[in-house]
Design an enzyme around this catalytic site. Structure first.
Site, short mmCIF file in Angstrom:
data_model
loop_
_atom_site.label_atom_id
_atom_site.label_comp_id
_atom_site.label_asym_id
_atom_site.label_seq_id
_atom_site.Cartn_x
_atom_site.Cartn_y
_atom_site.Cartn_z
N ASP A 149 3.17 -9.29 9.75
CA ASP A 149 3.86 -9.40 8.47
C ASP A 149 4.87 -8.25 8.32
OD1 ASP A 149 4.44 -10.37 5.91
OD2 ASP A 149 2.92 -9.12 4.98
N HIS B 62 -3.29 -11.64 5.36
CA HIS B 62 -3.42 -10.49 6.26
C HIS B 62 -4.76 -10.37 6.95
CE1 HIS B 62 -0.17 -8.82 3.48
NE2 HIS B 62 0.40 -8.93 4.66
N TYR C 242 -5.93 -13.20 -3.56
CA TYR C 242 -5.42 -12.73 -2.28
C TYR C 242 -6.16 -13.38 -1.12
CZ TYR C 242 -4.12 -9.07 1.20
OH TYR C 242 -3.67 -8.37 2.28
N CYS D 232 0.85 -1.19 0.00
CA CYS D 232 0.00 0.00 0.00
C CYS D 232 0.88 1.24 0.00
CB CYS D 232 -0.86 0.03 1.25
SG CYS D 232 -1.72 -1.50 1.49
#
Ligand code: ADP
Ligand code: SF4
Length: 680
Positions: free
Chosen positions: A264, A171, A168, A29
């Site tokens: 992460d 997370h 995806y 991001c």
């Protein structure tokens, strides 16, 4: 030339495409996303220019019912989103790299605050971020719809030219992961219950994507293989292992990591380079497909080990590629000492959390590539010869000297202290912050190579000394000091009792004045200093009480993904914590606190009080030299970094860089950077 790191430059076949080397910028991001496509394109382009063999997007929403606002991520809702993404792909291809896109459907992570659509989930579940509202439990038609939307997004991504298309499931931010987790998935149909059933949705997404675009695009899966929750979540010894085993040969690439994002992207305070290896290393034993993993790899030796030990095939990196977009090229050119290593501070993550363009403590050009035209390796040369005197060798002064030196100016930098580095040198010896020293080390290494920059540590300067030195151009980077009187953001009057002898500031502690006994830390700063000093005092055998007017310990550190980890660490060390309490008065052996909500007063024992409130800029030299400027005794004078306005180290580095970029240039009266305005 033979390079022991040659193996890192081998091409890697990923399904129908081939990465030119093993350097893989995983999705990250950046706070620019769909809203600032030009800024984003230039940032990604520069990574490809710097040698990253694969450059990916951030999460890219596939549909308006997966609107991740207020965060600014990518969008591929319909065909009109293709041109912006195409620009990114072209810019990455221009340098021979592959472009990857992380398609996502957010489920209960999608607030849909912008689109006002209903979020969908395996069951009806509260939306992330404590937003009021829940998801709708998906029926079979919803599942078919999302598969359709994902497929359509993959086709659009192919049209945009992407080489790698992600499904995806990482997370805890994506619906495909929510389906995997019994805590979110209580379904009794073929999508719930057994692991095979819970994996069905992810399997279908992979199959659909392969079917739609797999002829020319590689299909990658990003999977969280451990949530660090033991039996309550996915773990690498449990279902994480089993999911990879079940889907082993289905995708063309496995991108495996730990979840949530705070694990992460753990900061250097909590994890060291390569920290994910123990969780992900099983993956390669289950699949013949290439594996990419992250772990804040900044040193080529660690990267080499990870490949040679069969842990990964591709070195995944977000932060190391942010701190140094040219990391791969520097390894290839055997310029290891030039690598600007990430310090693991997560200032980059804070920008995404706050919805503003990405920034980086180590790399002041990050996020500024398009709007200010900055490049991490190239800076425009000076137009005229000028000699510059910089006072202060903290992050602001050092970056300014380095960048001005790179522009070709003659620079002398003086600092009162014998060791250069300012606050960074003092702070980096505090618990967990040792990697922050890299901010100074990298700059000193670069400056050492420049004949035109001279460093004079151990040189305290007065205004008279400066004028006597005879320089026409003066930059003051003289830093700031912690206030001793307790004045802070919501306390404008000195705290009563602040001048008692048992009251300390962070500067006292960093100067080695360590108290004993029962120490009360009053944290009205809200970032790392309070908790780091608490750890220091605990190490010295003190009992620690932590008081803050904020509702959480180290409130701002939630943006660097550290808040919970920090508070947990203090709680585990038996630190007594008082939140939403204002320090009213300091007495000889106790303090009076008032509750910031109820106003109720309490007394708490304290032998020592440490006040972490505002800082005072060291701007005396600036005030004293202003008249010299007026009298034309000097031609230019500026004050930068903490001496201008105390802030983060990242902001001090930025300030030093900005000053160097603008020095000797014609000042602009307009906004000094380009803006991507909404079209009207
Ligand atoms: P910043 O974060 O803005 O770079 P720092 O506090 O880290 O600021 O660094 C400021 C540096 O300036 C310190 O190393 C300090 O020793 C130096 N300094 C401050 N005043 C003077 C002075 N009068 N003469 C020489 N050096 C100074
Ligand atoms: Fe690394 Fe900090 Fe830069 Fe992020 S902001 S890339 S953590 S140095």
């Amino acid at each position: 030339m033979d390079n022991k790191f040659d193996i890192l430059f081998e091409p890697v076949k990923i399904g129908p495409v081939t990465a030119p080397n093993r350097f893989f910028q995983v999705p990250h991001c950046n706070g620019m996303g769909y809203r600032m496509p030009k800024a984003l394109v230039e940032m990604r382009r520069i990574k490809a220019e710097g040698g990253w063999g694969v450059v990916c997007t951030e999460e890219v929403e596939i549909h308006h019912s997966s609107d991740l606002s207020p965060n600014i991520e990518g969008r591929i809702w319909d065909d009109k989103d293709i041109p912006a993404l195409e620009l990114m792909v072209d810019s990455v291809h221009q340098h021979g790299a592959l472009a990857g896109i992380e398609l996502t459907y957010g489920g209960h992570h999608a607030s849909n605050l912008y689109s006002r659509s209903v979020s969908l989930g395996p069951r009806s579940l509260g939306v992330d971020g404590y937003h009021p509202g829940q998801t709708r439990r998906m029926d079979k038609e919803d599942i078919r719809d999302i598969r359709k939307w994902h497929r359509a997004a993959a086709v659009r991504a192919k049209k945009a030219g992407f080489d790698i298309i992600y499904c995806y499931a990482g997370h805890n931010l994506a619906l495909a992961m929510h389906f995997l987790l019994p805590r979110y998935n209580d379904r009794t149909d073929e999508y719930g219950g057994s692991l095979e059933n819970r994996t069905r949705f992810l399997r279908e997404l992979i199959e659909d994507t392969k079917d739609a675009v797999g002829d020319t695009c590689a299909v990658a899966v990003r999977l969280a293989v451990d949530e660090l929750l033991g039996d309550d979540g996915i773990s690498h010894q449990g279902e994480g292992h089993d999911i990879v085993s079940m889907l082993a040969e289905l995708p063309d690439l496995w991108d495996v990591n730990i979840s949530g994002w705070s694990h992460d992207s753990a900061t250097a305070r909590f994890e060291r380079e390569g920290y994910q290896e123990k969780y992900i290393k099983f993956t390669k034993s289950l699949t013949s497909k290439p594996v990419v993993g992250v772990g804040r790899y900044t040193t080529p030796d660690a990267m080499l080990r990870a490949v040679q030990n069969g842990i990964v095939d591709l070195i995944g990196a977000a932060r190391p590629s942010i701190a140094d977009p040219f990391l791969p090229n520097k390894i290839r050119e055997d310029r290891i000492e030039d690598i600007r290593e990430c310090i693991g501070c997560n200032i980059c993550a804070s920008a995404d959390e706050l919805g503003v363009p990405i920034r980086c403590t180590q790399n002041p050009t990050m996020g500024e590539e398009w709007r200010r035209g900055w490049h991490p390796e190239i800076i425009h040369p000076k137009k005229k010869n000028k000699d510059i005197l910089i006072i202060g060798g903290g992050p602001a002064g050092l970056e300014s000297a380095r960048a001005l030196g790179a522009r070709g100016y003659q620079v002398a930098l003086l600092d009162a202290r014998r060791e250069l580095g300012g606050r960074v040198v003092l702070e980096s010896v505090l618990p967990g912050l040792i990697e922050w020293r890299r901010v100074v080390d990298w700059r000193l290494t670069q400056i050492e190579k420049m004949d035109n920059v001279s460093l004079y540590p151990g040189s305290p300067m007065t205004a008279e000394d400066i004028l006597e030195a005879g320089y026409a151009h003066i930059i003051l980077a003289t830093g700031a000091e912690w206030r001793k009187d307790g004045v802070g953001r919501n306390q404008w009057k000195p705290i009563k009792g602040h001048n008692l002898p048992h009251v300390f500031t962070p500067d006292d502690l960093m100067a080695g004045k360590i108290p004993d006994g029962n120490v009360l830390i009053y944290d009205n700063d809200h970032y790392y200093m309070g908790s780091v000093l608490a750890e220091l005092l605990l190490q010295q055998g003190c009992q620690v009480t932590f008081v803050t007017p904020a509702p959480l310990v180290a409130y701002w550190s939630q943006y660097t993904l550290e808040q919970e980890k920090i508070q947990r660490r203090l709680m585990k060390s038996d630190v007594k914590i008082f939140t939403q309490q204002i320090l009213e008065e300091i007495h000889p052996e106790k303090v009076t606190l008032t509750d910031s909500v109820s106003g109720e007063a309490i007394e708490v024992n304290a032998d020592i009080v440490v006040l972490i409130t505002d800082r005072l800029p060291n701007d005396e030299l600036y005030q004293a030299l202003k008249h010299a400027l007026k009298n034309s005794d000097i031609q230019s004078l500026c004050v930068i970094g903490d001496a201008e306005a105390p802030n983060t180290i990242a902001q001090a580095v930025f300030s030093g860089h900005l000053t160097a970029q603008e020095f000797g240039e014609i000042p602009v009266s307009d906004t000094p950077f380009k803006i991507e305005r909404a079209q009207v």
